[in-house]
Design a protein around this motif. Structure first.
Motif, PDB file in Angstrom:
ATOM      1  N   GLY A 184       0.717  -1.038  -0.003  1.00  0.00           N
ATOM      2  CA  GLY A 184      -0.069   0.153  -0.230  1.00  0.00           C
ATOM      3  C   GLY A 184       0.890   1.327  -0.112  1.00  0.00           C
ATOM      4  N   GLY A 185       0.384   2.351  -0.677  1.00  0.00           N
ATOM      5  CA  GLY A 185       1.024   3.612  -0.669  1.00  0.00           C
ATOM      6  C   GLY A 185       2.389   3.708  -1.555  1.00  0.00           C
ATOM      7  N   ASN A 186       2.655   2.506  -2.266  1.00  0.00           N
ATOM      8  CA  ASN A 186       3.874   2.667  -3.001  1.00  0.00           C
ATOM      9  C   ASN A 186       3.547   2.974  -4.502  1.00  0.00           C
ATOM     10  OD1 ASN A 186       6.423   2.638  -4.165  1.00  0.00           O
ATOM     11  ND2 ASN A 186       7.048   0.740  -3.205  1.00  0.00           N
ATOM     12  N   PHE A 187       3.339   4.048  -4.816  1.00  0.00           N
ATOM     13  CA  PHE A 187       3.144   4.349  -6.401  1.00  0.00           C
ATOM     14  C   PHE A 187       3.782   4.069  -7.429  1.00  0.00           C
ATOM     15  CE2 PHE A 187      -0.033   6.946  -3.942  1.00  0.00           C
ATOM     16  CZ  PHE A 187      -1.300   6.605  -4.654  1.00  0.00           C
ATOM     17  N   ASP A 188       5.350   4.009  -6.843  1.00  0.00           N
ATOM     18  CA  ASP A 188       6.206   3.525  -7.792  1.00  0.00           C
ATOM     19  C   ASP A 188       6.190   2.035  -8.374  1.00  0.00           C
ATOM     20  OD1 ASP A 188       7.299   6.328  -7.552  1.00  0.00           O
ATOM     21  OD2 ASP A 188       8.749   5.710  -6.176  1.00  0.00           O
ATOM     22  N   GLU A 189       5.466   1.318  -7.406  1.00  0.00           N
ATOM     23  CA  GLU A 189       5.360   0.125  -7.837  1.00  0.00           C
ATOM     24  C   GLU A 189       4.431  -0.504  -8.546  1.00  0.00           C
ATOM     25  OE1 GLU A 189       7.133  -3.065  -6.648  1.00  0.00           O
ATOM     26  OE2 GLU A 189       8.603  -1.542  -5.925  1.00  0.00           O
ATOM     27  N   ALA A 190       3.257   0.481  -8.656  1.00  0.00           N
ATOM     28  CA  ALA A 190       1.731  -0.024  -9.458  1.00  0.00           C
ATOM     29  C   ALA A 190       2.134  -0.201 -10.781  1.00  0.00           C
ATOM     30  CB  ALA A 190       0.875   1.326  -8.952  1.00  0.00           C
ATOM     31  N   GLY A 191       1.929  -1.208 -11.395  1.00  0.00           N
ATOM     32  CA  GLY A 191       2.013  -1.325 -12.622  1.00  0.00           C
ATOM     33  C   GLY A 191       2.800  -2.611 -12.714  1.00  0.00           C
ATOM     34  N   ARG A 192       3.723  -2.996 -11.803  1.00  0.00           N
ATOM     35  CA  ARG A 192       4.709  -3.907 -11.899  1.00  0.00           C
ATOM     36  C   ARG A 192       4.028  -5.373 -12.017  1.00  0.00           C
ATOM     37  NH1 ARG A 192      10.025  -1.492  -9.647  1.00  0.00           N
ATOM     38  NH2 ARG A 192       9.695   0.344 -10.504  1.00  0.00           N
ATOM     39  N   VAL A 193       3.064  -5.703 -11.266  1.00  0.00           N
ATOM     40  CA  VAL A 193       2.533  -6.974 -11.290  1.00  0.00           C
ATOM     41  C   VAL A 193       1.711  -7.210 -12.641  1.00  0.00           C
ATOM     42  CG1 VAL A 193       0.777  -8.514 -10.095  1.00  0.00           C
ATOM     43  CG2 VAL A 193       2.107  -6.940  -8.631  1.00  0.00           C
ATOM     44  N   SER A 194       1.159  -5.889 -12.983  1.00  0.00           N
ATOM     45  CA  SER A 194       0.344  -6.348 -14.474  1.00  0.00           C
ATOM     46  C   SER A 194       1.412  -6.774 -15.387  1.00  0.00           C
ATOM     47  CB  SER A 194      -0.448  -5.019 -14.689  1.00  0.00           C
ATOM     48  OG  SER A 194       0.263  -4.148 -15.018  1.00  0.00           O
ATOM     49  N   GLY A 195       2.336  -5.971 -15.404  1.00  0.00           N
ATOM     50  CA  GLY A 195       3.503  -6.356 -16.561  1.00  0.00           C
ATOM     51  C   GLY A 195       4.057  -7.622 -16.236  1.00  0.00           C
ATOM     52  N   LYS A 196       4.052  -8.277 -14.972  1.00  0.00           N
ATOM     53  CA  LYS A 196       4.447  -9.557 -14.917  1.00  0.00           C
ATOM     54  C   LYS A 196       3.482 -10.556 -15.346  1.00  0.00           C
ATOM     55  CE  LYS A 196       7.936  -8.872 -11.177  1.00  0.00           C
ATOM     56  NZ  LYS A 196       8.482  -8.886  -9.946  1.00  0.00           N
ATOM     57  N   ILE A 197       2.254 -10.355 -15.037  1.00  0.00           N
ATOM     58  CA  ILE A 197       1.019 -11.117 -15.389  1.00  0.00           C
ATOM     59  C   ILE A 197       1.088 -11.159 -16.924  1.00  0.00           C
ATOM     60  CG2 ILE A 197      -1.260 -11.142 -15.426  1.00  0.00           C
ATOM     61  CD1 ILE A 197      -1.339 -10.914 -12.468  1.00  0.00           C
ATOM     62  N   LYS A 198       1.335 -10.035 -17.599  1.00  0.00           N
ATOM     63  CA  LYS A 198       1.092 -10.012 -18.941  1.00  0.00           C
ATOM     64  C   LYS A 198       2.339 -10.807 -19.657  1.00  0.00           C
ATOM     65  CE  LYS A 198       1.870  -6.629 -22.467  1.00  0.00           C
ATOM     66  NZ  LYS A 198       2.237  -5.038 -22.783  1.00  0.00           N
ATOM     67  N   THR A 199       3.538 -10.717 -19.025  1.00  0.00           N
ATOM     68  CA  THR A 199       4.648 -11.629 -19.630  1.00  0.00           C
ATOM     69  C   THR A 199       4.312 -13.024 -19.403  1.00  0.00           C
ATOM     70  OG1 THR A 199       6.388  -9.851 -19.037  1.00  0.00           O
ATOM     71  CG2 THR A 199       7.235 -11.820 -19.552  1.00  0.00           C
ATOM     72  N   ILE A 200       3.896 -13.534 -18.122  1.00  0.00           N
ATOM     73  CA  ILE A 200       3.512 -14.826 -17.963  1.00  0.00           C
ATOM     74  C   ILE A 200       2.433 -15.464 -18.998  1.00  0.00           C
ATOM     75  CG2 ILE A 200       2.474 -16.383 -16.404  1.00  0.00           C
ATOM     76  CD1 ILE A 200       3.701 -14.536 -13.993  1.00  0.00           C
ATOM     77  N   LEU A 201       1.345 -14.471 -18.957  1.00  0.00           N
ATOM     78  CA  LEU A 201       0.290 -15.142 -20.124  1.00  0.00           C
ATOM     79  C   LEU A 201       0.951 -15.151 -21.533  1.00  0.00           C
ATOM     80  CD1 LEU A 201      -2.900 -13.020 -18.296  1.00  0.00           C
ATOM     81  CD2 LEU A 201      -2.244 -15.697 -18.136  1.00  0.00           C
ATOM     82  N   LYS A 202       1.552 -14.021 -22.026  1.00  0.00           N
ATOM     83  CA  LYS A 202       1.844 -14.066 -23.290  1.00  0.00           C
ATOM     84  C   LYS A 202       3.077 -15.353 -23.568  1.00  0.00           C
ATOM     85  CE  LYS A 202       2.134  -9.632 -25.355  1.00  0.00           C
ATOM     86  NZ  LYS A 202       2.630  -8.461 -25.670  1.00  0.00           N
ATOM     87  N   GLY A 203       3.420 -15.618 -22.404  1.00  0.00           N
ATOM     88  CA  GLY A 203       4.509 -16.754 -22.554  1.00  0.00           C
ATOM     89  C   GLY A 203       3.828 -17.973 -22.653  1.00  0.00           C
TER      90      GLY A 203
END
Lengths: 153, 124
Positions: free
Chosen positions: A20-39
């Protein structure tokens, strides 16, 4: 970031913590999920829907909760994403889902979010959407995207 | 149209991706609200925005957006440029306002990535 993964031929499960509160982190999980699903060779539309859902969920956790977790399950027929957090919860879910309703701070709005669109986007990009919340404890979202449907252009 | 021509039409400065100006682009989306970009922009389009924080790059990455045009002369902070370099997403900056940028590109054949939204957009 302490992610846990279990993968078999037709099943994939990953968990990602979100602070929570860490705006710099927001978007990292979606990037990872995208890579996993594409893979895994999942259809592009499904990948995009999953990425949008995850990104908005991350923004919600970062914006409002103390701590959260995003889980990805991939099954032969569908992709399932769960977003759970420990935080203030949502007193009136019907209101929170309403387009344009928001309790966002200026900080969230500066990031280009907080216009009362997040839960709406999550719901619209899911085939099945569940939300439950306990005030003072946290909120839990569960989204399902059918893989078959996504293959139709 | 090539990104190089977009740059010329908008008299834009290339902040990231000088090596990617030969990329083809046909559509664009313009907004400052990232939730709307997520809801309505399509992959491969140009994103015209006045927002300069790193969430713009993350949003573009989630959608596989081709390139970002910062309007109204906006210059992003270093962390945004770093994120764009990491993700290999070109970033251009033009002093034209959003309306003027969109008009100039439309006149030359770039169309909206979504022309009109449905009441409730469920599928892409």
């Amino acid at each position: 970031m302490g992610a846990v993964s279990v993968c078999e031929q037709h099943l994939c499960e990953h968990s990602f913590p979100v602070n929570g509160g860490n705006f710099d982190e927001a978007g990292r999980v979606s990037g990872k999920i995208k890579t996993i699903l594409k893979g895994m060779g999942i259809n592009n539309d499904v990948v995009r829907m999953a990425a949008v859902i995850t990104y908005e969920s991350e923004i919600n956790i970062v914006s409002y909760a103390r701590h959260g977790m995003i889980r990805l399950h991939v099954l032969p027929e569908h992709v399932e994403i769960e977003a759970m957090d420990e935080g203030p919860g949502i007193p009136d879910i019907r209101l929170a889902i309403q387009q344009g309703w928001s309790t966002a701070t200026d900080k969230i709005r500066e990031m280009g979010f907080g216009a009362g669109m997040g839960l709406n986007n999550i719901r619209n990009f899911s085939d099945i959407f569940h939300i439950s919340s306990d005030v003072g404890k946290g909120t839990r979202l569960k989204m399902i995207i059918h893989i078959q449907q996504g293959q139709d252009p | 149209m090539l990104l190089r021509e977009v740059q010329k039409i908008l008299d834009a400065e290339v902040l990231v991706g000088a090596d990617k100006l030969d990329m083809e682009v046909h559509t664009a989306f313009g907004a400052d609200l990232m939730s709307d970009v997520l809801a309505f922009a399509d992959s491969g389009c140009l994103l015209l925005t006045g927002l300069t924080n790193p969430q713009v790059i993350r949003t573009a990455d989630v959608l596989d957006i081709a390139a970002i045009i910062l309007v109204r002369g906006k210059k992003p902070p270093p962390e945004t440029l770093r994120a764009a370099s990491d993700k290999n997403i070109p970033v251009l900056s033009t002093r034209y306002i959003l309306f003027e940028s969109a008009g100039r590109l439309y006149e030359k054949g770039i169309v909206g990535s979504t022309q009109k939204v449905d009441g409730r957009r469920v599928r892409l």
